[in-house]
Design a protein around this motif. Sequence first.
Motif, PDB file in Angstrom:
ATOM      1  N   ILE A  50       0.836  -1.207   0.000  1.00 45.73           N
ATOM      2  CA  ILE A  50       0.000   0.000   0.000  1.00 45.73           C
ATOM      3  C   ILE A  50       0.867   1.252   0.000  1.00 45.73           C
ATOM      4  CG2 ILE A  50      -1.605   1.369   1.419  1.00 45.73           C
ATOM      5  CD1 ILE A  50      -2.761  -1.415   2.334  1.00 45.73           C
ATOM      6  N   ASN A  51       1.936   1.216   0.794  1.00 45.12           N
ATOM      7  CA  ASN A  51       2.797   2.386   0.930  1.00 45.12           C
ATOM      8  C   ASN A  51       3.837   2.521  -0.179  1.00 45.12           C
ATOM      9  OD1 ASN A  51       1.614   3.484   3.260  1.00 45.12           O
ATOM     10  ND2 ASN A  51       2.706   2.035   4.551  1.00 45.12           N
ATOM     11  N   GLU A  98      -4.625  -3.248   6.238  1.00 42.54           N
ATOM     12  CA  GLU A  98      -5.065  -2.188   5.326  1.00 42.54           C
ATOM     13  C   GLU A  98      -5.655  -1.006   6.091  1.00 42.54           C
ATOM     14  OE1 GLU A  98      -7.620  -3.694   2.249  1.00 42.54           O
ATOM     15  OE2 GLU A  98      -5.984  -4.809   1.311  1.00 42.54           O
ATOM     16  N   THR A 101      -3.034   0.978   7.985  1.00 38.72           N
ATOM     17  CA  THR A 101      -2.134   1.655   7.053  1.00 38.72           C
ATOM     18  C   THR A 101      -2.805   2.841   6.369  1.00 38.72           C
ATOM     19  OG1 THR A 101      -0.982  -0.429   6.670  1.00 38.72           O
ATOM     20  CG2 THR A 101      -0.651   1.286   5.030  1.00 38.72           C
ATOM     21  N   ARG A 102      -4.097   2.774   6.142  1.00 42.44           N
ATOM     22  CA  ARG A 102      -4.799   3.808   5.369  1.00 42.44           C
ATOM     23  C   ARG A 102      -5.599   4.752   6.262  1.00 42.44           C
ATOM     24  NH1 ARG A 102      -6.615  -0.273   0.589  1.00 42.44           N
ATOM     25  NH2 ARG A 102      -4.948   0.315  -0.822  1.00 42.44           N
ATOM     26  N   SER A 104      -5.752   7.983   6.373  1.00 39.74           N
ATOM     27  CA  SER A 104      -6.301   9.186   5.739  1.00 39.74           C
ATOM     28  C   SER A 104      -7.445   8.898   4.776  1.00 39.74           C
ATOM     29  CB  SER A 104      -5.198   9.950   5.010  1.00 39.74           C
ATOM     30  OG  SER A 104      -4.714   9.176   3.940  1.00 39.74           O
ATOM     31  N   ASP A 105      -7.727   7.642   4.490  1.00 37.41           N
ATOM     32  CA  ASP A 105      -8.777   7.307   3.532  1.00 37.41           C
ATOM     33  C   ASP A 105     -10.194   7.403   4.089  1.00 37.41           C
ATOM     34  OD1 ASP A 105      -6.708   6.818   1.820  1.00 37.41           O
ATOM     35  OD2 ASP A 105      -7.080   4.682   1.603  1.00 37.41           O
ATOM     36  N   ARG A 106     -10.327   7.349   5.416  1.00 29.62           N
ATOM     37  CA  ARG A 106     -11.667   7.345   6.033  1.00 29.62           C
ATOM     38  C   ARG A 106     -11.655   8.153   7.321  1.00 29.62           C
ATOM     39  NH1 ARG A 106     -11.483   1.193   6.288  1.00 29.62           N
ATOM     40  NH2 ARG A 106     -11.537   0.648   4.117  1.00 29.62           N
ATOM     41  N   THR A 107     -12.837   8.610   7.724  1.00 34.42           N
ATOM     42  CA  THR A 107     -12.931   9.305   9.009  1.00 34.42           C
ATOM     43  C   THR A 107     -12.819   8.314  10.168  1.00 34.42           C
ATOM     44  OG1 THR A 107     -15.343   9.172   8.921  1.00 34.42           O
ATOM     45  CG2 THR A 107     -14.322  11.217   8.135  1.00 34.42           C
ATOM     46  N   PRO A 109     -10.942   5.023  10.259  1.00 30.91           N
ATOM     47  CA  PRO A 109     -10.134   4.089   9.477  1.00 30.91           C
ATOM     48  C   PRO A 109     -10.187   2.640   9.956  1.00 30.91           C
ATOM     49  CG  PRO A 109      -8.732   5.658  10.629  1.00 30.91           C
ATOM     50  CD  PRO A 109     -10.139   6.063  10.860  1.00 30.91           C
TER      51      PRO A 109
END
Length: 156
Positions: A50-51, A98, A101-102, A104-107, A109
């Motif tokens: 992912i990174n 996932e 690691t992510r 910033s993708d969701r409020t 996460p």
Amino acid sequence: MQSRMNSPAMIVPEAIQALQALGQALFASAETTSVPMRTLFLAYLRASQINGDSVCVELHSRNALAAGEKAERLLAVAAWRETPHFTDAERAALALSEAVTRFSDRTDPVQDEIYKEAARHYDEQALATLITGIATASLWNRLNVSTRQMVSVSYG
């Protein structure tokens, strides 16, 4: 392509010592919990994919192979949801990897359903090992990607 600089962890001696000690502590914890070493490497591999950290993708793939992982499963990690190669516990670890690691993708996460599914397969010590390991993999990813660390390749 070449690296911008040596790895920051290698330049700051106390940092590399601390990171190596943390890695050893995580491996020791994995040995005493319900987290198989291969699962830990799969979670690290997914975070590194992912990174976009080629150094850690190669490292975790090699470590997983050395721990007895099959190449077919390593090749399928990026598409783990669409393959039959993983157990429910491994799927929970990959989903957790996932989510952790992510950020910033969701409020939210690490949603409750992801956390609860992981907690269904791993006790608190094992879950702590997984979460700390995933966070550590992401730290290495950030060090490597920001300085464009390169995989040392030697094809024979």
